[in-house]
Design a protein around this motif. Structure first.
Motif, PDB file in Angstrom:
ATOM      1  N   PHE A  71       0.863  -1.182   0.000  1.00  0.00           N
ATOM      2  CA  PHE A  71       0.000   0.000   0.000  1.00  0.00           C
ATOM      3  C   PHE A  71       0.900   1.231   0.000  1.00  0.00           C
ATOM      4  O   PHE A  71       1.861   1.306   0.759  1.00  0.00           O
ATOM      5  N   SER A  72       0.565   2.211  -0.828  1.00  0.00           N
ATOM      6  CA  SER A  72       1.460   3.344  -0.978  1.00  0.00           C
ATOM      7  C   SER A  72       0.695   4.652  -1.129  1.00  0.00           C
ATOM      8  O   SER A  72      -0.345   4.707  -1.782  1.00  0.00           O
ATOM      9  N   LYS A  73       1.252   5.694  -0.514  1.00  0.00           N
ATOM     10  CA  LYS A  73       0.766   7.049  -0.748  1.00  0.00           C
ATOM     11  C   LYS A  73       1.391   7.640  -2.007  1.00  0.00           C
ATOM     12  O   LYS A  73       0.904   8.636  -2.536  1.00  0.00           O
ATOM     13  N   ILE A  74       2.487   7.015  -2.452  1.00  0.00           N
ATOM     14  CA  ILE A  74       3.223   7.464  -3.626  1.00  0.00           C
ATOM     15  C   ILE A  74       2.736   6.663  -4.831  1.00  0.00           C
ATOM     16  O   ILE A  74       2.536   5.447  -4.722  1.00  0.00           O
ATOM     17  N   PRO A  75       2.550   7.278  -5.989  1.00  0.00           N
ATOM     18  CA  PRO A  75       2.154   6.509  -7.171  1.00  0.00           C
ATOM     19  C   PRO A  75       3.072   5.313  -7.401  1.00  0.00           C
ATOM     20  O   PRO A  75       4.295   5.407  -7.244  1.00  0.00           O
ATOM     21  N   MET A  76       2.461   4.182  -7.763  1.00  0.00           N
ATOM     22  CA  MET A  76       3.199   2.931  -7.862  1.00  0.00           C
ATOM     23  C   MET A  76       2.526   2.059  -8.905  1.00  0.00           C
ATOM     24  O   MET A  76       1.297   2.043  -9.026  1.00  0.00           O
ATOM     25  N   GLU A  77       3.340   1.326  -9.662  1.00  0.00           N
ATOM     26  CA  GLU A  77       2.795   0.381 -10.636  1.00  0.00           C
ATOM     27  C   GLU A  77       3.405  -0.993 -10.425  1.00  0.00           C
ATOM     28  O   GLU A  77       4.564  -1.125 -10.059  1.00  0.00           O
ATOM     29  N   GLU A  78       2.608  -2.020 -10.661  1.00  0.00           N
ATOM     30  CA  GLU A  78       3.086  -3.400 -10.488  1.00  0.00           C
ATOM     31  C   GLU A  78       4.126  -3.727 -11.549  1.00  0.00           C
ATOM     32  O   GLU A  78       3.970  -3.372 -12.717  1.00  0.00           O
ATOM     33  N   THR A  79       5.184  -4.433 -11.125  1.00  0.00           N
ATOM     34  CA  THR A  79       6.232  -4.830 -12.062  1.00  0.00           C
ATOM     35  C   THR A  79       6.443  -6.339 -12.130  1.00  0.00           C
ATOM     36  O   THR A  79       6.934  -6.845 -13.136  1.00  0.00           O
ATOM     37  N   ALA A  80       6.102  -7.083 -11.083  1.00  0.00           N
ATOM     38  CA  ALA A  80       6.342  -8.524 -11.093  1.00  0.00           C
ATOM     39  C   ALA A  80       5.575  -9.204  -9.969  1.00  0.00           C
ATOM     40  O   ALA A  80       5.242  -8.580  -8.956  1.00  0.00           O
ATOM     41  N   ALA A  81       5.329 -10.494 -10.171  1.00  0.00           N
ATOM     42  CA  ALA A  81       4.762 -11.349  -9.124  1.00  0.00           C
ATOM     43  C   ALA A  81       5.254 -12.759  -9.406  1.00  0.00           C
ATOM     44  O   ALA A  81       4.724 -13.455 -10.261  1.00  0.00           O
ATOM     45  N   TYR A  82       6.295 -13.164  -8.700  1.00  0.00           N
ATOM     46  CA  TYR A  82       6.958 -14.435  -8.986  1.00  0.00           C
ATOM     47  C   TYR A  82       6.387 -15.572  -8.145  1.00  0.00           C
ATOM     48  O   TYR A  82       6.071 -15.392  -6.966  1.00  0.00           O
ATOM     49  N   ASP A  83       6.290 -16.735  -8.767  1.00  0.00           N
ATOM     50  CA  ASP A  83       5.876 -17.947  -8.060  1.00  0.00           C
ATOM     51  C   ASP A  83       7.083 -18.866  -7.957  1.00  0.00           C
ATOM     52  O   ASP A  83       7.192 -19.876  -8.641  1.00  0.00           O
ATOM     53  N   TYR A  84       8.014 -18.478  -7.088  1.00  0.00           N
ATOM     54  CA  TYR A  84       9.216 -19.280  -6.917  1.00  0.00           C
ATOM     55  C   TYR A  84       8.869 -20.673  -6.400  1.00  0.00           C
ATOM     56  O   TYR A  84       7.935 -20.851  -5.619  1.00  0.00           O
ATOM     57  N   ALA A  85       9.629 -21.649  -6.862  1.00  0.00           N
ATOM     58  CA  ALA A  85       9.453 -23.068  -6.514  1.00  0.00           C
ATOM     59  C   ALA A  85       8.140 -23.640  -7.039  1.00  0.00           C
ATOM     60  O   ALA A  85       7.781 -24.760  -6.691  1.00  0.00           O
ATOM     61  N   ASP A  86       7.443 -22.872  -7.864  1.00  0.00           N
ATOM     62  CA  ASP A  86       6.189 -23.341  -8.481  1.00  0.00           C
ATOM     63  C   ASP A  86       5.211 -23.896  -7.457  1.00  0.00           C
ATOM     64  O   ASP A  86       4.578 -24.939  -7.673  1.00  0.00           O
ATOM     65  N   LEU A  87       5.069 -23.185  -6.359  1.00  0.00           N
ATOM     66  CA  LEU A  87       4.185 -23.646  -5.281  1.00  0.00           C
ATOM     67  C   LEU A  87       2.729 -23.250  -5.509  1.00  0.00           C
ATOM     68  O   LEU A  87       1.836 -23.779  -4.851  1.00  0.00           O
ATOM     69  N   GLY A  88       2.496 -22.296  -6.400  1.00  0.00           N
ATOM     70  CA  GLY A  88       1.140 -21.803  -6.592  1.00  0.00           C
ATOM     71  C   GLY A  88       0.672 -20.944  -5.440  1.00  0.00           C
ATOM     72  O   GLY A  88      -0.532 -20.813  -5.206  1.00  0.00           O
ATOM     73  N   HIS A  89       1.623 -20.353  -4.714  1.00  0.00           N
ATOM     74  CA  HIS A  89       1.304 -19.535  -3.544  1.00  0.00           C
ATOM     75  C   HIS A  89       1.481 -18.052  -3.856  1.00  0.00           C
ATOM     76  O   HIS A  89       2.339 -17.686  -4.654  1.00  0.00           O
ATOM     77  N   ALA A  90       0.701 -17.224  -3.191  1.00  0.00           N
ATOM     78  CA  ALA A  90       0.840 -15.761  -3.325  1.00  0.00           C
ATOM     79  C   ALA A  90       1.873 -15.287  -2.309  1.00  0.00           C
ATOM     80  O   ALA A  90       1.535 -14.915  -1.184  1.00  0.00           O
ATOM     81  N   ARG A  91       3.135 -15.297  -2.739  1.00  0.00           N
ATOM     82  CA  ARG A  91       4.225 -15.007  -1.798  1.00  0.00           C
ATOM     83  C   ARG A  91       5.135 -13.865  -2.267  1.00  0.00           C
ATOM     84  O   ARG A  91       6.101 -13.530  -1.574  1.00  0.00           O
ATOM     85  N   HIS A  92       4.862 -13.276  -3.402  1.00  0.00           N
ATOM     86  CA  HIS A  92       5.701 -12.180  -3.890  1.00  0.00           C
ATOM     87  C   HIS A  92       4.874 -11.194  -4.709  1.00  0.00           C
ATOM     88  O   HIS A  92       3.999 -11.584  -5.478  1.00  0.00           O
ATOM     89  N   ILE A  93       5.193  -9.922  -4.512  1.00  0.00           N
ATOM     90  CA  ILE A  93       4.663  -8.858  -5.362  1.00  0.00           C
ATOM     91  C   ILE A  93       5.717  -7.764  -5.419  1.00  0.00           C
ATOM     92  O   ILE A  93       6.448  -7.543  -4.432  1.00  0.00           O
ATOM     93  N   ALA A  94       5.838  -7.113  -6.559  1.00  0.00           N
ATOM     94  CA  ALA A  94       6.791  -6.021  -6.707  1.00  0.00           C
ATOM     95  C   ALA A  94       6.103  -4.838  -7.362  1.00  0.00           C
ATOM     96  O   ALA A  94       5.283  -5.006  -8.275  1.00  0.00           O
ATOM     97  N   GLY A  95       6.429  -3.652  -6.873  1.00  0.00           N
ATOM     98  CA  GLY A  95       5.892  -2.427  -7.443  1.00  0.00           C
ATOM     99  C   GLY A  95       6.979  -1.383  -7.574  1.00  0.00           C
ATOM    100  O   GLY A  95       7.896  -1.319  -6.742  1.00  0.00           O
TER     101      GLY A  95
END
Length: 262
Positions: A71-95
């Motif tokens: 969550f940000s007060k500063i403008p931000m855009e999504e850049t990546a969301a990796y599923d490391y180890a192919d677990l199918g889990h929501a464990r990463h987000i990048a902005g």
């Protein structure tokens, strides 16, 4: 541009919406990274957050477990969301913020109870996840980036209440510490918190199993703020807001803060 960032394993953003709002009001970080949100993205209670100025969000969610959000007060855009180890889990987000700084928010698997991947599948998944993180940073070297999150490893002797007693406990075993060090080296990441607070015990997590957690103080530093060398020198004001662990219906984690001037 100066901004303050916080990372916090909230252990259900909907269940603990009120203390998230309290942190936003009282500490007012410009960027707040949450882990273990335990919510689909469309169920995250954004109305109250937006009213406090957090009008930008990037997130990955799952019903009942995992989940990460920025969550940000500063403008931000999504850049990546990796599923490391192919677990199918929501464990990463990048902005990426408007100033060009990319923030990676991670929730590394806890690893179960037994530090043996032959008998504990979850421990193996944790090590696989860390290996994939390492490989990712080796292939795509981060620049002007910050990595935060519940990495579920307390790497240093002063990051746990008793180094010798915890050497065979998941989160402080030598194999996990080595795997995290390899991730850090792959991205040339600087541990901002320990650069600011190099000496003394420092914890961000205290078990729910200890009713007198504050007096017993058997904590671990599982939550981290790292930065790439090109901006790490701009970091200051690192701190764990320990009192939050004692708020009503708390998470078992306390938020970790740092300020950057980039």
């Amino acid at each position: 541009m100066s901004f303050t960032l916080a990372t916090w394993n909230i252990n259900s953003v909907r269940l603990r919406e009120e203390i998230v709002l309290r942190l936003m009001r009282e500490e007012a970080p410009d960027v707040l990274c949450l882990q273990e949100c335990k919510s689909p993205v469309d169920k995250i209670p954004m109305e109250g957050f937006q009213a406090l100025g957090y009008t930008h969000m990037v997130a990955r969610g799952q019903k009942g477990y995992n989940g990460v959000a920025i969550f940000s007060k500063i403008p931000m855009e999504e850049t990546a969301a990796y599923d490391y180890a192919d677990l199918g889990h929501a464990r990463h987000i990048a902005g990426k913020l408007a100033n060009g700084v990319t923030i990676h928010n991670f929730y590394v698997p806890a690893g179960g109870d037994k530090p043996d991947q032959e008998i504990n599948e979850k421990f193996g998944q944790k090590l696989d996840y860390l290996r994939d993180m390492q490989a990712g940073f080796e292939v795509d070297k981060p620049v002007r980036a910050i990595l935060v999150g519940d990495l579920n490893i307390a790497p240093l002797e002063n990051d746990v209440w008793d180094h010798k007693k915890l050497l065979k406990v998941v989160s402080h075993t030598p194999v996990e510490v080595a795997a995290l060090a390899a991730v850090q080296a792959a991205g040339d990441w600087v541990d901002v918190t320990r650069a600011d607070v190099p000496e003394g015990k420092l914890y961000s997590w205290w078990s729910y199993r200890s009713p007198d957690w504050e007096t017993a103080d058997k904590g671990r530093r599982l939550d981290h703020v790292w930065a790439t060398p090109d901006i790490a020198g701009s970091a200051s004001g690192s701190r764990v807001v320990r009192d939050v662990r004692g708020w009503e219906k708390p998470s078992d984690h306390a938020p970790v803060f740092a300020t950057f001037d980039v």
